[in-house]
Design an enzyme around this catalytic site. Structure first.
Site, PDB file in Angstrom:
ATOM      1  N   HIS A 129      35.027  45.220  36.303  1.00  0.00           N
ATOM      2  CA  HIS A 129      36.064  44.530  37.109  1.00  0.00           C
ATOM      3  C   HIS A 129      37.439  44.574  36.447  1.00  0.00           C
ATOM      4  CE1 HIS A 129      33.161  43.135  39.955  1.00  0.00           C
ATOM      5  NE2 HIS A 129      32.483  42.412  39.073  1.00  0.00           N
ATOM      6  N   ASP A 166      25.854  48.026  39.980  1.00  0.00           N
ATOM      7  CA  ASP A 166      25.955  46.575  39.859  1.00  0.00           C
ATOM      8  C   ASP A 166      25.993  46.009  41.288  1.00  0.00           C
ATOM      9  OD1 ASP A 166      26.938  44.332  37.704  1.00  0.00           O
ATOM     10  OD2 ASP A 166      27.886  43.977  39.653  1.00  0.00           O
ATOM     11  N   HIS A 168      28.080  44.060  42.444  1.00  0.00           N
ATOM     12  CA  HIS A 168      29.461  43.891  42.886  1.00  0.00           C
ATOM     13  C   HIS A 168      30.238  45.199  42.778  1.00  0.00           C
ATOM     14  CE1 HIS A 168      27.965  39.986  41.359  1.00  0.00           C
ATOM     15  NE2 HIS A 168      28.451  39.596  42.528  1.00  0.00           N
ATOM     16  N   ASP A 254      22.221  42.569  38.541  1.00  0.00           N
ATOM     17  CA  ASP A 254      22.393  41.411  39.432  1.00  0.00           C
ATOM     18  C   ASP A 254      22.084  41.709  40.894  1.00  0.00           C
ATOM     19  OD1 ASP A 254      24.622  43.026  39.421  1.00  0.00           O
ATOM     20  OD2 ASP A 254      26.083  41.416  39.137  1.00  0.00           O
TER      21      ASP A 254
HETATM   22 ZN   LIG Z   1      28.001  42.069  39.219  1.00  0.00          ZN
END
Ligand SMILES: [Zn+2]
Length: 354
Positions: A129, A166, A168, A254
């Protein structure tokens, strides 16, 4: 030759995020415990390697020097909340974040030197991120991007794949390589409508990078069946057309159904299948050169086992994981299938999908 290097340092536990933060040092504790307990570490196919701190030169390829200095100063002054959300750092975090980026560079160097076939960098803080000049979502320096930039510059590679699995969207990684045709960024992730607000299907890269960003945003609750359909029908054919010279996998655990942060519903099966496919592509196109880098994954109950399942696959060591699969509802499945068709349509001007 050791098949798989596991890059880890106990210093990674010194990055403190405070009480009840999901990105806790215990994440790496459970992973290392399980790697040892299972005998994966200790097997001749798998060896433990200490990371080295990343050079400023390596870091500067991806992050603004002002940003690097800002992080250093902020940590030296005691740390705290780096952004307005949830990216916490402690006084040690600047050094630990440099060691995390250094761990991925070390992994890449070992593989490039032929000292191992592939490697898994178990690092924290995570990275995908973090952008050129901002921290975000628990991430300080973009570890996988630093490794990719190192491959482009030091080894003059021209086709580096970053596969991001991931839960996200890796907004930082996308941001860093959005205008580059030398890195193909492929990400499958949960609908980014709440976070991080990027990673929609129509974000496909710009300028030289046009067509080199592939986003597959999946509905909350997506299960193995839909995820693997998206992976096999979109990601795999695109990877095979790209013919990567090196594969980096931003590996977040995740997506798992028990994860307290992610909103997808995968079991261990998806991770095993993803790595089956990506290891096969690596062996087909780049003599097996692959580095997995830890991103998210917050279920302390499953994290160690999931990490073992992937590492064992990479090292070709038998490992059995018992994991209950919870299927998605029909409604979610239909929404997921619609998304897959939508992504294929958008990508059809750049790539053939199946
Ligand atoms: Zn994540």
């Amino acid at each position: 030759m050791t098949k798989t290097a596991v890059v880890f340092s106990p210093k990674y536990l010194c990055h403190k995020t405070g009480h009840r933060h999901p990105e806790t040092p215990s994440r790496l504790r459970v992973i290392m415990r399980e790697l040892n307990k299972s005998g994966i570490l200790g097997n001749e196919g798998c060896s433990l390697v200490e990371p080295e701190i990343v050079s400023i030169n390596d870091l500067k390829r991806v992050h603004d020097i002002d940003y690097i200095q800002r992080i250093k100063q902020f940590c030296r002054c005691g740390g705290g909340l780096l952004d307005r959300e949830d990216t916490m750092v402690s006084p040690e975090s600047y050094d630990v974040a440099r060691l995390a980026a250094g761990g991925t560079v070390k992994a890449v160097d070992l593989v490039m030197a032929g000292k191992c076939r592939n490697a898994f960098a178990f690092v924290r803080p995570p990275g995908h991120h973090a952008g050129p000049n901002y921290p975000m979502g628990f991430c300080v320096f973009n570890n996988v991007a630093v490794a990719a930039a190192h491959l482009l510059e030091k080894f003059s590679l021209d086709r580096v794949l970053i596969l991001d699995v991931d839960a996200h969207h890796g907004n930082g990684t996308q941001d860093i390589f959005y205008r580059s045709g030398r890195v193909l960024y492929v990400s499958l992730h949960e609908d980014p409508i709440e976070f991080p607000l990027t990673g929609f299907a129509d974000e496909v890269g710009e300028d030289d990078g046009l067509g080199y960003t592939v986003n597959v945003p999946l509905p909350y609750g997506t299960d193995d069946r839909i995820y693997l359909r998206a992976f096999n029908e979109i990601a795999v054919p695109i990877i095979n057309q790209y013919k990567p010279q090196f594969i980096l996998v931003s590996t977040g655990f995740d997506n798992h159904y028990a994860d307290p942060v992610g909103n997808l519903s995968l079991s261990a099966l998806s991770y095993v299948k993803i790595f089956d496919a990506v290891l096969e592509s690596a062996s087909k196109f780049c003599q097996g050169k692959l580095v997995a880098v830890l991103e998210g994954g917050y279920s302390l109950r499953f994290l160690g086992k999931l990490a073992c399942a992937v590492t064992a696959k990479m090292a070709e060591i038998p490992y059995v994981i018992h994991d209950r699969h919870r299927g998605a509802g029909v409604k979610i499945r239909k929404k997921g299938e619609k998304t897959i068709e939508q992504v294929k349509k958008i990508q059809s001007s750049f790539w053939k999908t199946s």
